[in-house]
Design a protein around this motif. Sequence first.
Motif, PDB file in Angstrom:
ATOM      1  N   HIS A 295      42.055  49.402  51.021  1.00  0.00           N
ATOM      2  CA  HIS A 295      42.164  47.988  51.015  1.00  0.00           C
ATOM      3  C   HIS A 295      41.479  47.329  52.203  1.00  0.00           C
ATOM      4  O   HIS A 295      41.947  47.214  53.360  1.00  0.00           O
ATOM      5  N   ASP A 299      45.905  40.429  52.586  1.00  0.00           N
ATOM      6  CA  ASP A 299      46.592  39.683  51.424  1.00  0.00           C
ATOM      7  C   ASP A 299      47.361  38.528  51.830  1.00  0.00           C
ATOM      8  O   ASP A 299      48.304  39.284  52.587  1.00  0.00           O
ATOM      9  N   HIS A 374      47.911  35.243  45.175  1.00  0.00           N
ATOM     10  CA  HIS A 374      47.687  35.769  46.434  1.00  0.00           C
ATOM     11  C   HIS A 374      46.478  35.557  46.776  1.00  0.00           C
ATOM     12  O   HIS A 374      45.572  35.482  45.906  1.00  0.00           O
ATOM     13  N   HIS A 376      43.141  37.429  48.740  1.00  0.00           N
ATOM     14  CA  HIS A 376      42.691  38.336  49.496  1.00  0.00           C
ATOM     15  C   HIS A 376      41.535  38.028  50.090  1.00  0.00           C
ATOM     16  O   HIS A 376      40.545  37.425  49.669  1.00  0.00           O
TER      17      HIS A 376
END
Length: 423
Positions: A295, A299, A374, A376
Motif C-alpha cells: 500500500h 488513505d 476515500h 489515496h
Amino acid sequence: MRQLLLSADQFWSSLPKLHKLLSSVLAIMVFLLLLLSSQTAERNVRLPLQISEAEFGDMTADNSQRARLADYEYEIAKGDVLSGIFDTLRIPQKTMYEILETDLAVLALDTLKPGNKLSFWLDPASRELSKLEIEFSLAHRVTYVRAPGKGFEYNVTILPGDWQEEVLSGEVRGSFYLSAKRSGLTAGDIMSISALFKNKLNFNKGFRAGDQFQVVRAKQMVDGQETGETRVEAVRILNRKRELTAFLYKDSYYDETGTGLERAFSRYPLKKRYRISSPFNPKRRHPVTRLIRPHNGTDFATPIGTPIYSTGDGVVIESKRHPYAGIYIKIRHGQKYKTRYLHLSKSYVRKGQTVSRGQKIALSGNTGRSTGPHLHYELHINNRPVNAMSADIPIMTEIEGRERKPFKAKVAKELALMKANAS
Ligand SMILES: [Zn+2]
C-alpha cells in the motif's frame, strides 16, 4: 511464426529509407484496421512488424525465472492501446487485468510512451504469460512476474547511471518554448524551468525578442549509452536586462544567492483532518493469496466531493482514468518529488499544467477499485514511494552554514560554463 518474423526483419533491414517509412505507415494502418475489426468480428490475426524476436537476454535481477530470451518484444508506437497489444499477441484480457491490478501500486503501464519496449515471456508448457517487462529507459525497468496461480508481483529497477553535463543556449525568438526546443531542451526540461521561475516570469508573455538563456543539462548514461533521462543542473535567463538564475544543489533549486526557489511541501492534501482509513504499508500482503500487495499511499476517509489540494508547486504529469486507480492525478515537484491522488470523482487539472501548493486540483471520490469513498495519497522521493505522513519533506529554503562553501563552488563553476556559452 518466429522464423517468419525473423525473415521479416532481414527483409526490413534490406529496404531503403523511403520504403521503410512507407511500410511503417502501412504497418500502422494495418494494425489500426486490425484493432477496429477486433471490436466487431472474430479475427485472423497476424503479428505486426514491430514485434520481433528479442535480441537481448533477460538481464533483470529477479531469480524467479532462468534468464532466457523474451518470446516477444514490442516497441510502443503512437496510438497503441495496451489491450490491442495483448490481443495481437493472443494473451487473454484476463491476464492483462491481473497485471493492471498489480500495476495499481506502480501505475507504470499508464505512462507508456512511443519507443518504450515491452518484453513478454511465456511459460513453455502452458504458453501463459509468465513475465512482462517494461523498459522505460536503459536505467528504468518495471517487471511483473507471475506467482503461480495467484496473479503477478512487481519489481522496479532504477539504475543511478552516470550524468554528463552539457550547456544548451539560445536567444528568444518567438515563444520561449520554441526557442528552448531549438536549443535542444526537451519538453520536460522546459516545463521544469518554467515551474522554477513561474513566480518571477510569465513564460507566455514575459519574454522580449533577444532575451538570452543558457542551461546546464545533465544526461544520464548507462554503459556509455544515453538513457533519455535528463536533469536541469543550472539555468541563466537574461530577461529585459535582469538576470534570473537557478542552481540544483542536493536535489533542490536555489538562486545565485542561495535562496530556495521551491516552496516547502504541505503534509496533507486536504484542508480539514480526516481519519486515516489505511496507512502506508510497503509490506502489506493480500489476505488470501499472501502475495505482497504494497500500500504505497495513505488513505483518508473523505466523503465524495471533498476538495483536494496539491501539496507542492509542480507540473501535472498525468490526469486520467485507470481501471483500478480510477480518476487519478500525478504531479512532479522539482527533481526529487512526485505526488499521486487516486480514486477521484473529478480532476480540475490537465497534463502539462503547472500548479501551486494549495491549489485545488480535484474532488475526492470512489472511482476505480475502491471499497468506499476515500482519497489515496502518495508521495515519491526519487521515484520510490515513502510514507507521506512521516517522510522528511521540508525543502531547504536557504543555503546555510557548512553548505555555503560547496554551494558557492557549484554556482561559480556553472555560471562560468554558462557565460562562456552565451550566444
Ligand atoms: Zn489506498
